[in-house]
Motif scaffolding. Structure first.
Motif, PDB file in Angstrom:
ATOM      1  N   MET A   1       0.739  -0.670  -0.245  1.00  0.00           N
ATOM      2  CA  MET A   1       0.295   0.137   0.152  1.00  0.00           C
ATOM      3  C   MET A   1       1.077   1.568  -0.022  1.00  0.00           C
ATOM      4  SD  MET A   1      -2.704   0.890   2.844  1.00  0.00           S
ATOM      5  CE  MET A   1      -4.155  -0.089   2.415  1.00  0.00           C
ATOM      6  N   SER A   2       0.216   1.834  -0.977  1.00  0.00           N
ATOM      7  CA  SER A   2       1.061   4.045  -1.050  1.00  0.00           C
ATOM      8  C   SER A   2       0.916   4.233  -0.013  1.00  0.00           C
ATOM      9  CB  SER A   2       1.012   3.517  -2.530  1.00  0.00           C
ATOM     10  OG  SER A   2      -0.493   4.249  -2.274  1.00  0.00           O
ATOM     11  N   ILE A   3       1.514   5.896   0.143  1.00  0.00           N
ATOM     12  CA  ILE A   3       0.521   6.692   1.051  1.00  0.00           C
ATOM     13  C   ILE A   3      -0.424   7.493   0.298  1.00  0.00           C
ATOM     14  CG2 ILE A   3       1.563   8.956   1.652  1.00  0.00           C
ATOM     15  CD1 ILE A   3       2.702   6.860   3.302  1.00  0.00           C
ATOM     16  N   THR A   4      -0.310   7.250  -0.340  1.00  0.00           N
ATOM     17  CA  THR A   4      -1.440   7.979  -1.179  1.00  0.00           C
ATOM     18  C   THR A   4      -3.033   7.205  -1.131  1.00  0.00           C
ATOM     19  OG1 THR A   4      -0.678   7.110  -3.608  1.00  0.00           O
ATOM     20  CG2 THR A   4      -0.520   9.297  -3.152  1.00  0.00           C
ATOM     21  N   LYS A   5      -2.624   5.818  -1.018  1.00  0.00           N
ATOM     22  CA  LYS A   5      -4.132   4.761  -1.938  1.00  0.00           C
ATOM     23  C   LYS A   5      -4.354   5.358   0.097  1.00  0.00           C
ATOM     24  CE  LYS A   5      -3.613   1.380  -4.475  1.00  0.00           C
ATOM     25  NZ  LYS A   5      -2.339  -0.191  -4.643  1.00  0.00           N
ATOM     26  N   LEU A   6      -3.414   5.297   1.127  1.00  0.00           N
ATOM     27  CA  LEU A   6      -3.419   5.456   2.756  1.00  0.00           C
ATOM     28  C   LEU A   6      -4.373   6.155   3.092  1.00  0.00           C
ATOM     29  CD1 LEU A   6      -2.700   3.940   5.902  1.00  0.00           C
ATOM     30  CD2 LEU A   6      -1.610   5.623   5.604  1.00  0.00           C
ATOM     31  N   GLU A   7      -4.144   7.663   2.430  1.00  0.00           N
ATOM     32  CA  GLU A   7      -4.597   8.907   2.619  1.00  0.00           C
ATOM     33  C   GLU A   7      -6.146   9.504   2.014  1.00  0.00           C
ATOM     34  OE1 GLU A   7      -3.497  13.738   1.355  1.00  0.00           O
ATOM     35  OE2 GLU A   7      -2.053  12.233   0.821  1.00  0.00           O
ATOM     36  N   ALA A   8      -6.063   8.862   0.921  1.00  0.00           N
ATOM     37  CA  ALA A   8      -7.360   8.535   0.328  1.00  0.00           C
ATOM     38  C   ALA A   8      -8.374   7.476   1.178  1.00  0.00           C
ATOM     39  CB  ALA A   8      -7.443   7.658  -0.902  1.00  0.00           C
ATOM     40  N   GLU A   9      -7.289   6.788   1.826  1.00  0.00           N
ATOM     41  CA  GLU A   9      -8.408   5.705   2.643  1.00  0.00           C
ATOM     42  C   GLU A   9      -9.089   6.134   3.787  1.00  0.00           C
ATOM     43  OE1 GLU A   9      -7.166   1.816   4.918  1.00  0.00           O
ATOM     44  OE2 GLU A   9      -6.783   1.437   2.571  1.00  0.00           O
ATOM     45  N   LEU A  10      -8.056   6.569   4.436  1.00  0.00           N
ATOM     46  CA  LEU A  10      -8.817   7.591   5.984  1.00  0.00           C
ATOM     47  C   LEU A  10      -8.628   8.975   5.900  1.00  0.00           C
ATOM     48  CD1 LEU A  10      -5.839   5.081   7.391  1.00  0.00           C
ATOM     49  CD2 LEU A  10      -8.151   5.037   7.578  1.00  0.00           C
ATOM     50  N   GLY A  11      -8.390   9.316   4.924  1.00  0.00           N
ATOM     51  CA  GLY A  11      -8.658  11.295   4.426  1.00  0.00           C
ATOM     52  C   GLY A  11      -9.461  11.346   5.505  1.00  0.00           C
ATOM     53  N   ALA A  12     -11.432  10.833   4.740  1.00  0.00           N
ATOM     54  CA  ALA A  12     -12.441  11.490   5.290  1.00  0.00           C
ATOM     55  C   ALA A  12     -12.250  10.636   6.437  1.00  0.00           C
ATOM     56  CB  ALA A  12     -13.410  10.416   4.401  1.00  0.00           C
ATOM     57  N   LEU A  13     -12.036   9.772   7.265  1.00  0.00           N
ATOM     58  CA  LEU A  13     -11.956  10.038   8.400  1.00  0.00           C
ATOM     59  C   LEU A  13     -11.560  11.511   9.422  1.00  0.00           C
ATOM     60  CD1 LEU A  13     -12.067   5.519   8.701  1.00  0.00           C
ATOM     61  CD2 LEU A  13     -13.885   7.447   9.009  1.00  0.00           C
ATOM     62  N   LEU A  14     -10.458  11.779   9.217  1.00  0.00           N
ATOM     63  CA  LEU A  14      -9.440  11.734   9.835  1.00  0.00           C
ATOM     64  C   LEU A  14     -10.062  13.591  10.043  1.00  0.00           C
ATOM     65  CD1 LEU A  14      -5.658  10.839   8.963  1.00  0.00           C
ATOM     66  CD2 LEU A  14      -6.864  10.714  10.843  1.00  0.00           C
ATOM     67  N   GLN A  15     -11.228  13.691   9.038  1.00  0.00           N
ATOM     68  CA  GLN A  15     -10.919  15.223   8.781  1.00  0.00           C
ATOM     69  C   GLN A  15     -12.114  15.152   9.732  1.00  0.00           C
ATOM     70  OE1 GLN A  15      -9.792  17.884   7.273  1.00  0.00           O
ATOM     71  NE2 GLN A  15      -7.908  16.551   6.714  1.00  0.00           N
ATOM     72  N   LYS A  16     -13.137  14.421  10.366  1.00  0.00           N
ATOM     73  CA  LYS A  16     -13.986  14.290  11.251  1.00  0.00           C
ATOM     74  C   LYS A  16     -13.552  14.571  12.321  1.00  0.00           C
ATOM     75  CE  LYS A  16     -17.502  12.017   7.988  1.00  0.00           C
ATOM     76  NZ  LYS A  16     -18.139  10.944   8.047  1.00  0.00           N
ATOM     77  N   MET A  17     -12.327  14.364  12.465  1.00  0.00           N
ATOM     78  CA  MET A  17     -11.674  14.429  14.580  1.00  0.00           C
ATOM     79  C   MET A  17     -11.427  15.960  14.431  1.00  0.00           C
ATOM     80  SD  MET A  17      -8.946  11.435  13.864  1.00  0.00           S
ATOM     81  CE  MET A  17      -8.206  11.584  15.749  1.00  0.00           C
ATOM     82  N   GLU A  18     -11.359  16.077  16.142  1.00  0.00           N
ATOM     83  CA  GLU A  18     -11.003  17.500  16.325  1.00  0.00           C
ATOM     84  C   GLU A  18      -9.753  17.886  16.094  1.00  0.00           C
ATOM     85  OE1 GLU A  18     -13.042  19.726  17.767  1.00  0.00           O
ATOM     86  OE2 GLU A  18     -15.238  17.911  17.430  1.00  0.00           O
ATOM     87  N   PRO A  19      -9.117  19.147  15.993  1.00  0.00           N
ATOM     88  CA  PRO A  19      -8.213  19.341  15.984  1.00  0.00           C
ATOM     89  C   PRO A  19      -6.950  18.412  16.890  1.00  0.00           C
ATOM     90  CG  PRO A  19      -9.101  20.871  15.474  1.00  0.00           C
ATOM     91  CD  PRO A  19     -10.321  20.189  16.181  1.00  0.00           C
ATOM     92  N   ALA A  20      -7.539  18.540  17.922  1.00  0.00           N
ATOM     93  CA  ALA A  20      -6.338  18.481  19.725  1.00  0.00           C
ATOM     94  C   ALA A  20      -6.277  17.062  18.903  1.00  0.00           C
ATOM     95  CB  ALA A  20      -6.826  18.906  20.543  1.00  0.00           C
ATOM     96  N   ALA A  21      -7.383  16.315  18.845  1.00  0.00           N
ATOM     97  CA  ALA A  21      -7.217  14.855  18.511  1.00  0.00           C
ATOM     98  C   ALA A  21      -6.129  14.195  17.371  1.00  0.00           C
ATOM     99  CB  ALA A  21      -8.454  14.242  18.400  1.00  0.00           C
ATOM    100  N   ARG A  22      -6.370  14.817  16.089  1.00  0.00           N
ATOM    101  CA  ARG A  22      -5.704  15.159  15.816  1.00  0.00           C
ATOM    102  C   ARG A  22      -4.126  15.274  15.676  1.00  0.00           C
ATOM    103  NH1 ARG A  22      -9.555  17.539  11.809  1.00  0.00           N
ATOM    104  NH2 ARG A  22      -8.110  19.648  11.967  1.00  0.00           N
ATOM    105  N   ARG A  23      -3.976  16.327  16.195  1.00  0.00           N
ATOM    106  CA  ARG A  23      -2.137  16.465  16.766  1.00  0.00           C
ATOM    107  C   ARG A  23      -2.071  15.652  17.156  1.00  0.00           C
ATOM    108  NH1 ARG A  23      -3.666  20.992  17.711  1.00  0.00           N
ATOM    109  NH2 ARG A  23      -4.219  20.807  19.596  1.00  0.00           N
ATOM    110  N   GLY A  24      -2.868  14.883  18.882  1.00  0.00           N
ATOM    111  CA  GLY A  24      -2.128  13.339  19.456  1.00  0.00           C
ATOM    112  C   GLY A  24      -1.890  12.270  18.591  1.00  0.00           C
ATOM    113  N   LEU A  25      -3.407  11.675  17.903  1.00  0.00           N
ATOM    114  CA  LEU A  25      -2.373  11.151  17.000  1.00  0.00           C
ATOM    115  C   LEU A  25      -1.226  11.479  15.918  1.00  0.00           C
ATOM    116  CD1 LEU A  25      -2.734   8.625  15.233  1.00  0.00           C
ATOM    117  CD2 LEU A  25      -4.802   9.914  14.150  1.00  0.00           C
TER     118      LEU A  25
END
Length: 148
Positions: A1-25
Motif C-alpha cells: 500500500m502506498s501513502i496516496t492510497k492510505l491518505e485516500a482510505e483514511l483522509g475523510a475519517l481523519l477530517q471528522k476528528m477534532e484538531p486536538a485529537a488529530r495533533r495527538g494522533l
C-alpha cells in the motif's frame, strides 16, 4: 500500500476528528516513525530493505581503534526531530546536520571535512523514507485511534 492510497482510505475519517485529537494522533505516528527510522539507520538499510553502500576504506585508520558505525549520532533524538500538527506529522533532521544528511540521502558531492579542498562523490544512502511496514504501522495506529 502506498501513502496516496492510505491518505485516500483514511483522509475523510481523519477530517471528522477534532484538531486536538488529530495533533495527538500525529504525535504518536511521528514518534513511531522516528523510532523505525532510527532502527533502520542503525541496521544500515535503505527503506526498500537493501543495505547501505559500504564506506570506503580509510587511509589513516588507527590500529586497535573501535569501528565506528555510520550515522551513529545522526539517528539520535537530538538530531532527528519529529513535528506533529493537526495537519500532519513529519520526521526530519535539525538544521545543523541537514546538509550532511541531504548529501548522503541524495548521493551528492561534498568536501570530506570543512578544511579539505578535495571533494568526493558520496553514494546514495536513504536515511529517511517510508518502508512498507511503516505504512502498515501508520494505518493500524490510525484505525486503533479511531476505534477508541
Amino acid at each position: 500500500m502506498s501513502i496516496t492510497k492510505l491518505e485516500a482510505e483514511l483522509g475523510a475519517l481523519l477530517q471528522k476528528m477534532e484538531p486536538a485529537a488529530r495533533r495527538g494522533l500525529a504525535r504518536d505516528i511521528a514518534r513511531q516513525l522516528r523510532q523505525s527510522q532510527q532502527k533502520r539507520i542503525a541496521a544500515q538499510q535503505n527503506p526498500d530493505g537493501s543495505a547501505f553502500a559500504p564506506r570506503k576504506p580509510q587511509l589513516r585508520e588507527k590500529k586497535g581503534a573501535l569501528r565506528r558505525q555510520m550515522f551513529a549520532k545522526l539517528r539520535t533524538a537530538k538530531w532527528l526531530r519529529m513535528e506533529a500538527t493537526a495537519a500532519g506529522a513529519a520526521v526530519s533532521f535539525v538544521a545543523q546536520v541537514e546538509r550532511i544528511a541531504r548529501v548522503h540521502q541524495l548521493g551528492l558531492r561534498d568536501r570530506v571535512s570543512r578544511r579539505s579542498r578535495r571533494e568526493t562523490q558520496y553514494p546514495a544512502r536513504e536515511l529517511l523514507g517510508f518502508a512498507a511496514t511503516d505504512i502498515e504501522v501508520i494505518r493500524n495506529q490510525v484505525l486503533a485511534h479511531l476505534t477508541k
